[in-house]
Design a protein around this motif. Sequence first.
Motif, PDB file in Angstrom:
ATOM      1  N   ASN A 141     -12.214  70.162-105.009  1.00 21.09           N
ATOM      2  CA  ASN A 141     -12.016  70.590-106.398  1.00 21.09           C
ATOM      3  C   ASN A 141     -13.334  71.039-107.022  1.00 21.09           C
ATOM      4  OD1 ASN A 141     -11.616  70.887-109.101  1.00 21.09           O
ATOM      5  ND2 ASN A 141     -10.919  68.780-109.472  1.00 21.09           N
ATOM      6  N   PRO A 142     -13.487  72.346-107.230  1.00 24.45           N
ATOM      7  CA  PRO A 142     -14.767  72.871-107.723  1.00 24.45           C
ATOM      8  C   PRO A 142     -15.172  72.307-109.081  1.00 24.45           C
ATOM      9  CG  PRO A 142     -13.367  74.645-106.947  1.00 24.45           C
ATOM     10  CD  PRO A 142     -12.514  73.417-107.005  1.00 24.45           C
ATOM     11  N   GLY A 143     -14.233  71.796-109.832  1.00 18.75           N
ATOM     12  CA  GLY A 143     -14.584  71.235-111.131  1.00 18.75           C
ATOM     13  C   GLY A 143     -15.031  69.788-111.037  1.00 18.75           C
ATOM     14  N   ASN A 144     -14.965  69.194-109.857  1.00 19.33           N
ATOM     15  CA  ASN A 144     -15.272  67.775-109.689  1.00 19.33           C
ATOM     16  C   ASN A 144     -16.742  67.544-109.343  1.00 19.33           C
ATOM     17  OD1 ASN A 144     -15.351  65.073-108.105  1.00 19.33           O
ATOM     18  ND2 ASN A 144     -13.362  65.086-109.132  1.00 19.33           N
ATOM     19  N   ARG A 145     -17.263  66.405-109.797  1.00 19.23           N
ATOM     20  CA  ARG A 145     -18.652  66.044-109.513  1.00 19.23           C
ATOM     21  C   ARG A 145     -18.881  65.861-108.008  1.00 19.23           C
ATOM     22  NH1 ARG A 145     -18.748  61.091-111.460  1.00 19.23           N
ATOM     23  NH2 ARG A 145     -20.007  59.929-109.979  1.00 19.23           N
ATOM     24  N   ARG A 146     -17.817  65.671-107.262  1.00 13.05           N
ATOM     25  CA  ARG A 146     -17.968  65.407-105.817  1.00 13.05           C
ATOM     26  C   ARG A 146     -17.569  66.619-104.983  1.00 13.05           C
ATOM     27  NH1 ARG A 146     -16.617  60.189-107.720  1.00 13.05           N
ATOM     28  NH2 ARG A 146     -18.496  58.942-107.486  1.00 13.05           N
ATOM     29  N   PHE A 147     -17.443  67.773-105.643  1.00 13.22           N
ATOM     30  CA  PHE A 147     -17.085  68.982-104.907  1.00 13.22           C
ATOM     31  C   PHE A 147     -18.143  69.250-103.827  1.00 13.22           C
ATOM     32  CE2 PHE A 147     -17.303  73.658-104.509  1.00 13.22           C
ATOM     33  CZ  PHE A 147     -16.057  73.839-103.923  1.00 13.22           C
ATOM     34  N   HIS A 148     -17.700  69.220-102.589  1.00 14.02           N
ATOM     35  CA  HIS A 148     -18.595  69.436-101.447  1.00 14.02           C
ATOM     36  C   HIS A 148     -19.755  68.441-101.375  1.00 14.02           C
ATOM     37  CE1 HIS A 148     -17.232  73.686-100.073  1.00 14.02           C
ATOM     38  NE2 HIS A 148     -16.231  72.895-100.361  1.00 14.02           N
ATOM     39  N   ALA A 149     -19.520  67.227-101.860  1.00 17.18           N
ATOM     40  CA  ALA A 149     -20.520  66.166-101.655  1.00 17.18           C
ATOM     41  C   ALA A 149     -20.380  65.736-100.196  1.00 17.18           C
ATOM     42  CB  ALA A 149     -20.254  65.002-102.600  1.00 17.18           C
ATOM     43  N   GLN A 150     -21.324  66.126 -99.358  1.00 19.44           N
ATOM     44  CA  GLN A 150     -21.127  65.975 -97.906  1.00 19.44           C
ATOM     45  C   GLN A 150     -20.953  64.529 -97.438  1.00 19.44           C
ATOM     46  OE1 GLN A 150     -20.227  68.563 -96.753  1.00 19.44           O
ATOM     47  NE2 GLN A 150     -21.222  70.172 -97.949  1.00 19.44           N
ATOM     48  N   PRO A 151     -21.686  63.548 -97.992  1.00 15.43           N
ATOM     49  CA  PRO A 151     -21.482  62.175 -97.495  1.00 15.43           C
ATOM     50  C   PRO A 151     -20.362  61.431 -98.236  1.00 15.43           C
ATOM     51  CG  PRO A 151     -23.722  62.531 -98.421  1.00 15.43           C
ATOM     52  CD  PRO A 151     -22.831  63.617 -98.913  1.00 15.43           C
ATOM     53  N   LEU A 152     -19.469  62.164 -98.879  1.00 17.25           N
ATOM     54  CA  LEU A 152     -18.412  61.550 -99.698  1.00 17.25           C
ATOM     55  C   LEU A 152     -17.545  60.580 -98.887  1.00 17.25           C
ATOM     56  CD1 LEU A 152     -16.894  61.458-102.352  1.00 17.25           C
ATOM     57  CD2 LEU A 152     -15.603  63.466-101.624  1.00 17.25           C
ATOM     58  N   ALA A 153     -17.183  59.482 -99.520  1.00 12.46           N
ATOM     59  CA  ALA A 153     -16.297  58.490 -98.895  1.00 12.46           C
ATOM     60  C   ALA A 153     -15.826  57.540 -99.976  1.00 12.46           C
ATOM     61  CB  ALA A 153     -17.032  57.716 -97.813  1.00 12.46           C
ATOM     62  N   CYS A 154     -14.804  56.743 -99.646  1.00 13.40           N
ATOM     63  CA  CYS A 154     -14.369  55.701-100.563  1.00 13.40           C
ATOM     64  C   CYS A 154     -14.015  54.456 -99.765  1.00 13.40           C
ATOM     65  CB  CYS A 154     -13.180  56.170-101.403  1.00 13.40           C
ATOM     66  SG  CYS A 154     -11.643  56.272-100.467  1.00 13.40           S
ATOM     67  N   THR A 155     -13.667  53.404-100.481  1.00 12.99           N
ATOM     68  CA  THR A 155     -13.358  52.138 -99.836  1.00 12.99           C
ATOM     69  C   THR A 155     -12.288  52.315 -98.757  1.00 12.99           C
ATOM     70  OG1 THR A 155     -13.681  51.258-102.046  1.00 12.99           O
ATOM     71  CG2 THR A 155     -12.877  49.720-100.381  1.00 12.99           C
ATOM     72  N   ALA A 156     -11.317  53.209 -99.032  1.00 13.37           N
ATOM     73  CA  ALA A 156     -10.198  53.352 -98.108  1.00 13.37           C
ATOM     74  C   ALA A 156     -10.552  54.150 -96.862  1.00 13.37           C
ATOM     75  CB  ALA A 156      -9.026  54.012 -98.833  1.00 13.37           C
ATOM     76  N   CYS A 157     -11.418  55.142 -96.988  1.00  9.80           N
ATOM     77  CA  CYS A 157     -11.617  56.042 -95.845  1.00  9.80           C
ATOM     78  C   CYS A 157     -13.025  56.021 -95.261  1.00  9.80           C
ATOM     79  CB  CYS A 157     -11.250  57.480 -96.231  1.00  9.80           C
ATOM     80  SG  CYS A 157     -12.404  58.244 -97.386  1.00  9.80           S
ATOM     81  N   GLY A 158     -13.959  55.366 -95.925  1.00  4.29           N
ATOM     82  CA  GLY A 158     -15.343  55.469 -95.467  1.00  4.29           C
ATOM     83  C   GLY A 158     -15.860  54.235 -94.767  1.00  4.29           C
TER      84      GLY A 158
END
Length: 767
Positions: free
Chosen positions: A174-191
């Motif tokens: 989502n280009p409007g999101n702060r995490r748009f293309h944040a390469q090391p992105l993850a969350c509790t569920a998937c990271g």
Amino acid sequence: MDHENNIMASACSIRVRGVVQGVGFRPFVYRLARANTLNGWVLNAEEGVEIHLEGAETGLEAFVRDLKAQPPPAASIAEIDVRWAEPVGLSEFTIRTSQRRERPTVRISPDLPVCDDCIRELFDPADQRYWYPYINCTNCGPRYTVVLALPYDRSNTTMKDWQLDDYCAGEYSNPGNRRFHAQPLACTACGPGYYLHPHLHSNDETAGGNEGSIRRAAEMLHAGAILAVKGLGGYHLACDARNPTAVAALRDRKYRKEKPFALMVRDVEMARTLVELSREAETLLTSVARPIVLAPARIKLSGIAPENNELGVMLPYTPLHHLLVAAGAPEIMVMTSANRSSEPIAYEDEDALQRLTGIADSFLIGQRPIARRVDDSVARAGAFGPVVLRRSRGYAPGAMASLPAKRPILALGADLKNTITLVVDGQAFVSQHIGDLDHHQSFRAFDETIHDLASMYEVRFDDLLLVHDLHPQYRSTAHAATLGVRQIGTVQHHRAHVASVLAERGDWTKRIVGVSFDGTGYGDDGSIWGGEIFVGSLQEGFTRVAHLRRAALAGGDAAAHYPVQAAAGFLAEVEGLPDVFAEAFAFPERYRNAMELVRKGVRTFATTSVGRLFDAAASLLGFTREITFEAQAAIWLEQLARCASLTESYPFPFVGGELDFRPLLLAVAQDRLRGRDVREIARSFQHGIAQGLCDALNVISRRHAVDTVVLSGGVFQNELLLEDLKSLLMNGSLRVWTNHAVPPNDGGISLGQAALAAFERFDAPAW
Ligand SMILES: [Zn+2]
Ligand SMILES: [Zn+2]
């Protein structure tokens, strides 16, 4: 509206160079384009970021203005090139996937501390990443420590094995999101997550998971345990800094007798209670590099920095650190590189478990792999401005300087406090701190870093100009011959120190007087230099015009470990010296043996090292034991001197191109015998050095018609010396330049070598 735009549409293409990848630049461009009703695209190219825009001219102008005025916080724009283009009638703005072509000259950004927005989410129970220790966004988080290759995309990071779940994928795309293309992105569920090893509560469900592990780790720290904690660029060893038993146990297990431990404090307020924090020091402490900042201590903490009036403090910089603090970990924690004695910091899990067993009571292990070892940086707000004493996390591998190099240059640095520098397309990239190459693991890291940087910037070895130190016995010198490079040059150690200051400033032609006061470096004549004064510029090279009076050094470089051994050759020159075996001095037997070597001229080398002169003075003042870390005796002397106010300077005359240490040491010895307070003696010695150098500089600058002085070399880590020089030179006409971006110690050598190599100013070896 759309019709109007189409009618008057213009287009332009923009190229942006600098630190523009991995810092949230493309989403920023996307939002900016949308805000100005522009269509087109943005992409990461090897040369930086490329943007194509179509729309009304007013929108294009506003875009360019805002691009320059308010780039993302971690970005650093070196150059913006705007050209008019033909509109092709695009109907939306898109972020295109990375292109691959030509050589990558974009810079990979250094690692960033977790941002305020992420911290807020970290402690919001309603957030998907509540208590998630790897939370990050395009404005923060890891970069250099996770990137495996360029361009900086997720598939080229150590996060490549974790698939984004729907929640993260939604933000990522989502280009409007702060995490748009944040390469090391993850969350509790998937990271990836953190876990304790060994699992202490294997039967207890609540002990598992990120929160349980971190809370348990905080409890253990509170109870006095020593924990190995995986961080951004390696493991730390952590314990409660206010628990003397834990601190003593850590010293004992780590074989680290006296070298100060770095501290991590909860926040700036806590830092203020610990150290005298000047405005400049606070700026450093809170800067995006989040270095360890050295500042005068306000309280005494047992065992943290023995016989030292300074403490090194840093702020939490990863989400994990903030979680530990929130979980009730001690407010002041020792956070020291996880290693034994002088080994490099552990960063791989298996290696950490193996090397740190017996040191750490428990391990807090994060599952995200670390791409490369990157230590904490160390900095100080000095008399002449900020100075980086160890340049690593948060700074590396940012480009340091522009050099007019026609081809790639690789500079191998010095053997102690090693860094390497790679120059590509006229940009000098200085590596992270690698360490002392005598150590096998550091040497391996040295070789790995060479290949790492070369492959990241797609430099071929047979294409390189390689430069190394003049020292024939350096391991880096021997290694130079094994790299398959056709052209190799050598640069003398102290010329490299002086050159590093000019390279930082980007001044290639300015003629200066360059002072290099240092511990040890191989000189043109094969003797051990370290008290050298040059005149010249980067372009013309440096000519040695003056130096410290020569002394004999028993045992050569090995004398650096024993101040009394270094003292022998200096004191042998001093007429009328009191008996150093007298009660006032109580020199050990080692001195007698060293003096024997000096008298016979066996296993002795000529030296002009000011570092060794400090050792000689320190031994006369009572530092007669072996040192346990580099430059310990000189630091000890500086700390003594800081406790006294100035009454007089001992004489250090400049005669016939030489600074004569004999009257200086005689005064120290005589006053000690007389029973003068050692702190006052240390103060008079320190000021004598400053006064003598100042006299020499006045003579030399007049003779050579230069108005600027460059100071570099390990001795200029001595803040008191800099303060004295500053006040002595204040009323004169000489300007003083010092290092700010690379260390004045040997960590700055590789940049200086690269700068002189760019002008092909090589020094012929004496062998
Ligand atoms: Zn963030
Ligand atoms: Zn996720």
